[in-house]
Scaffold this active site. Structure first.
Site, mmCIF file in Angstrom:
data_model
loop_
_atom_site.group_PDB
_atom_site.id
_atom_site.type_symbol
_atom_site.label_atom_id
_atom_site.label_comp_id
_atom_site.label_asym_id
_atom_site.label_seq_id
_atom_site.Cartn_x
_atom_site.Cartn_y
_atom_site.Cartn_z
ATOM 1 N N LYS A 211 40.881 16.794 44.681
ATOM 2 C CA LYS A 211 41.779 17.536 43.791
ATOM 3 C C LYS A 211 41.802 16.918 42.396
ATOM 4 O O LYS A 211 41.653 17.611 41.376
ATOM 5 C CB LYS A 211 43.194 17.551 44.360
ATOM 6 C CG LYS A 211 44.239 18.091 43.398
ATOM 7 C CD LYS A 211 43.983 19.536 42.983
ATOM 8 C CE LYS A 211 44.902 19.943 41.852
ATOM 9 N NZ LYS A 211 44.686 21.314 41.374
ATOM 10 N N CYS A 265 48.090 20.322 34.730
ATOM 11 C CA CYS A 265 47.000 19.778 35.571
ATOM 12 C C CYS A 265 46.135 18.788 34.812
ATOM 13 O O CYS A 265 46.158 17.593 35.056
ATOM 14 C CB CYS A 265 46.107 20.917 36.050
ATOM 15 S SG CYS A 265 46.962 22.197 36.885
HETATM 16 N N1 SAJ Z 1 40.937 24.596 27.501
HETATM 17 C C1 SAJ Z 1 40.073 24.362 26.444
HETATM 18 N N2 SAJ Z 1 38.758 24.725 26.576
HETATM 19 C C2 SAJ Z 1 38.286 25.285 27.732
HETATM 20 C C3 SAJ Z 1 39.195 25.504 28.792
HETATM 21 C C4 SAJ Z 1 40.513 25.158 28.656
HETATM 22 O O1 SAJ Z 1 40.464 23.852 25.393
HETATM 23 O O2 SAJ Z 1 37.097 25.606 27.797
HETATM 24 C C5 SAJ Z 1 42.338 24.187 27.361
HETATM 25 C C6 SAJ Z 1 43.308 25.332 27.485
HETATM 26 O O3 SAJ Z 1 43.593 25.892 26.225
HETATM 27 C C7 SAJ Z 1 44.537 24.647 28.070
HETATM 28 C C8 SAJ Z 1 43.962 23.519 28.906
HETATM 29 O O4 SAJ Z 1 42.622 23.312 28.435
HETATM 30 O O5 SAJ Z 1 45.354 24.110 27.055
HETATM 31 C C9 SAJ Z 1 43.928 23.781 30.392
HETATM 32 O O6 SAJ Z 1 43.320 25.036 30.559
HETATM 33 P P1 SAJ Z 1 42.785 25.488 32.027
HETATM 34 O O7 SAJ Z 1 42.024 26.758 31.823
HETATM 35 O O8 SAJ Z 1 42.127 24.365 32.684
HETATM 36 O O9 SAJ Z 1 44.106 25.925 32.773
HETATM 37 P P2 SAJ Z 1 45.018 25.063 33.757
HETATM 38 O O10 SAJ Z 1 45.532 23.846 33.132
HETATM 39 O O11 SAJ Z 1 45.994 26.005 34.322
HETATM 40 O O12 SAJ Z 1 43.977 24.576 34.852
HETATM 41 C C10 SAJ Z 1 43.945 25.210 36.076
HETATM 42 C C11 SAJ Z 1 43.416 24.184 37.022
HETATM 43 N N3 SAJ Z 1 43.765 24.646 38.324
HETATM 44 C C12 SAJ Z 1 44.382 23.772 39.147
HETATM 45 O O13 SAJ Z 1 44.590 22.607 38.867
HETATM 46 C C13 SAJ Z 1 44.801 24.318 40.439
HETATM 47 C C14 SAJ Z 1 41.925 24.014 36.920
HETATM 48 O O14 SAJ Z 1 41.450 23.320 38.069
HETATM 49 C C15 SAJ Z 1 41.228 25.327 36.850
HETATM 50 O O15 SAJ Z 1 39.832 25.096 36.689
HETATM 51 C C16 SAJ Z 1 41.758 26.059 35.645
HETATM 52 O O16 SAJ Z 1 43.131 26.363 35.958
HETATM 53 C C17 SAJ Z 1 40.984 27.329 35.389
HETATM 54 O O17 SAJ Z 1 39.847 27.451 35.887
HETATM 55 O O18 SAJ Z 1 41.497 28.139 34.606
#
Ligand code: SAJ
Length: 432
Positions: A211, A265
């Site tokens: 995880k 996360c």
């Molecule tokens: N972000 C970037 N660039 C990217 C992707 C994200 O700057 O290419 C930023 C987003 O703006 C945000 C942060 O990172 O501020 C996190 O974004 P995220 O898409 O990772 O969303 P989260 O934090 O909700 O991550 C979740 C996680 N899921 C779990 O922990 C169960 C992650 O494992 C998933 O991969 C992610 O969602 C997903 O795929 O969207």
């Protein structure tokens, strides 16, 4: 008699998983410390706002069917078939250790009300070795029962995402760690009721590492994109075009540069992973990735300073409009939002701040507006932090008329640089 499930921690993880089990016929009771949240749920209203397809309807339906209710009282854990724990497990970056206060408090209250034969499952993200060093001892001490024999103990790390909470629970594969084989098998049987993805039984420590590693992996991917963005800025090229062309190469998946990495996360899971191996190893790459991603909000402030000085404006004379305070597009979740750092730093440099967000009504101590024109009226600088759909295709001529000075700092590649400059804007952007 339908099996009773208790879900401890009715937040972004607990609420959808409680609804999912209730929908499958289980009698589900959610426990939360906050009475207002408990009351809201019992009135059939989801405390989670933002775009969450079907969640509000499903919660209301299950509450009205009396398959789902909420309480503050841990005595409902007695005679539960299963108890799922989805409380927050933040990481204290000052002390560089997890803040397990919510987890430990929940474990103590559960232990006091634990019956023989119950399955306890941790969904919260925890550092490797936490099941063995913290979860198991507290439950055994408080209950006088033996884990793996008198009660069953597993960890099934959540994989939810704001905007797709129910969909992920249903579709994603899940790792199911048990402190022994019987516990893992019981948890696999339970989750097979709501998970259509594949369930992978393993031991608890492996599940803890998987995880935290899967999120550390994503954090490193984003940090790489943010490093390329800074290179492109220095060379005057467009990092988003570079990303698209890099990804034309097979087996490449360059992520999206941006104003920072927020959420519940990624900012913490790398530190939880490193904490799990403390005193044995200090992981270098994942720590460096964290530092690169945490630099991006500061870099947004640097770009804002450059933009204001190009327009010969002083920071302390400037009114700055922040567009987006949620950490993720089209979400109301502001946890660890890059906007927090950006706003604090700009305020400390003397700027007057206004903020707009389609989903967030109030945010720390900043003047929030739910009207975009109002937020931009007589503003000296638009700082785009969150890529909400509401900010797609904003009309530049309309914005220019509203603003006192036409300056854009673009944190999410929301605007076309050439178009902005042609329209007379001073434009600075991450990766451009
Ligand atoms: N972000 C970037 N660039 C990217 C992707 C994200 O700057 O290419 C930023 C987003 O703006 C945000 C942060 O990172 O501020 C996190 O974004 P995220 O898409 O990772 O969303 P989260 O934090 O909700 O991550 C979740 C996680 N899921 C779990 O922990 C169960 C992650 O494992 C998933 O991969 C992610 O969602 C997903 O795929 O969207």
């Amino acid at each position: 008699m339908d099996r009773k499930i208790v879900v401890v921690g009715m937040g972004y993880v607990g609420i959808p998983v409680a609804c999912a089990f209730a929908k499958k016929g289980f009698n589900v009771i959610g426990i939360n410390r906050s009475k207002p949240k408990v009351d809201m749920i019992n009135q059939g209203e989801s405390p989670i706002k933002g775009k969450e397809p079907h969640l509000q309807e499903l919660l209301a339906e299950q509450v009205s069917k009396k398959k789902l209710s909420a309480t503050q009282n841990f005595s409902v854990c007695k005679d539960a078939y299963a108890i799922l724990i989805s409380v927050q497990t933040p990481f204290d970056t000052q002390k560089m250790e997890p803040n397990y206060s919510s987890l430990e408090s929940a474990l103590k209250d559960i232990g006091k009300n634990l019956s023989k034969g119950t399955l306890v499952v941790i969904e919260s993200t925890i550092a490797p070795t936490t099941m063995d060093k913290i979860v198991k001892p507290i439950l055994e001490e408080e209950s006088g029962l033996t884990a793996g024999k008198d009660f069953y103990l597993a960890n099934c790390p959540e994989r939810v995402m704001p905007g797709r909470l129910l969909q992920n629970i249903k579709e994603y594969d899940r790792v199911v760690g048990g402190i022994n084989e019987e516990s893992a098998n019981m948890a696999v049987e339970l989750y097979s009721n709501i998970v259509e993805g594949e369930l992978f039984p393993t031991d608890s420590l492996t599940a803890e590492i998987v995880k935290t590693a899967e999120n550390a992996y994503r954090d490193v991917q984003i940090a790489f994109a943010n490093e390329i963005a800074q290179i492109c800025e220095k060379l005057g090229m467009n990092a988003y075009e570079v990303k698209d062309l890099v990804n034309k190469c097979p087996f490449r998946d360059m992520h999206i540069p941006g104003a920072g990495v927020g959420g519940h996360c990624l900012p913490k899971d790398s530190w939880l992973l490193a904490y799990g191996v403390k005193n044995k190893l200090s992981p270098k790459l994942i720590a460096l990735a964290r530092n690169i991603n945490d630099f991006m909000p500061h870099h947004m402030v640097e770009l804002t300073e450059s933009a204001l000085s190009e327009a010969q404006l002083k920071m302390q004379d400037a009114v700055i409009s922040i567009l987006g305070v949620a950490y993720l597009a089209d979400s109301d979740d502001t946890r660890n939002s890059p906007a927090q750092t950006i706003i604090n730093e700009l305020k400390n440099k003397g700027a007057k701040i206004r903020a707009h967000d389609p989903f967030v009504k109030d945010f720390e101590d900043v003047e929030m507006s739910d009207n975009l024109d109002e937020a931009l009226a007589s503003s000296d600088c638009l700082v785009l932090v969150t890529a909400h759909s509401a900010y797609q295709n904003l009309k530049l001529d309309h914005i220019k008329k509203l603003m006192r000075n036409p300056i854009i700092v673009d944190g999410r590649n929301m605007f076309d640089k050439d178009e902005c400059i042609k329209m007379g804007f001073v434009y600075f952007g991450i990766g451009k």
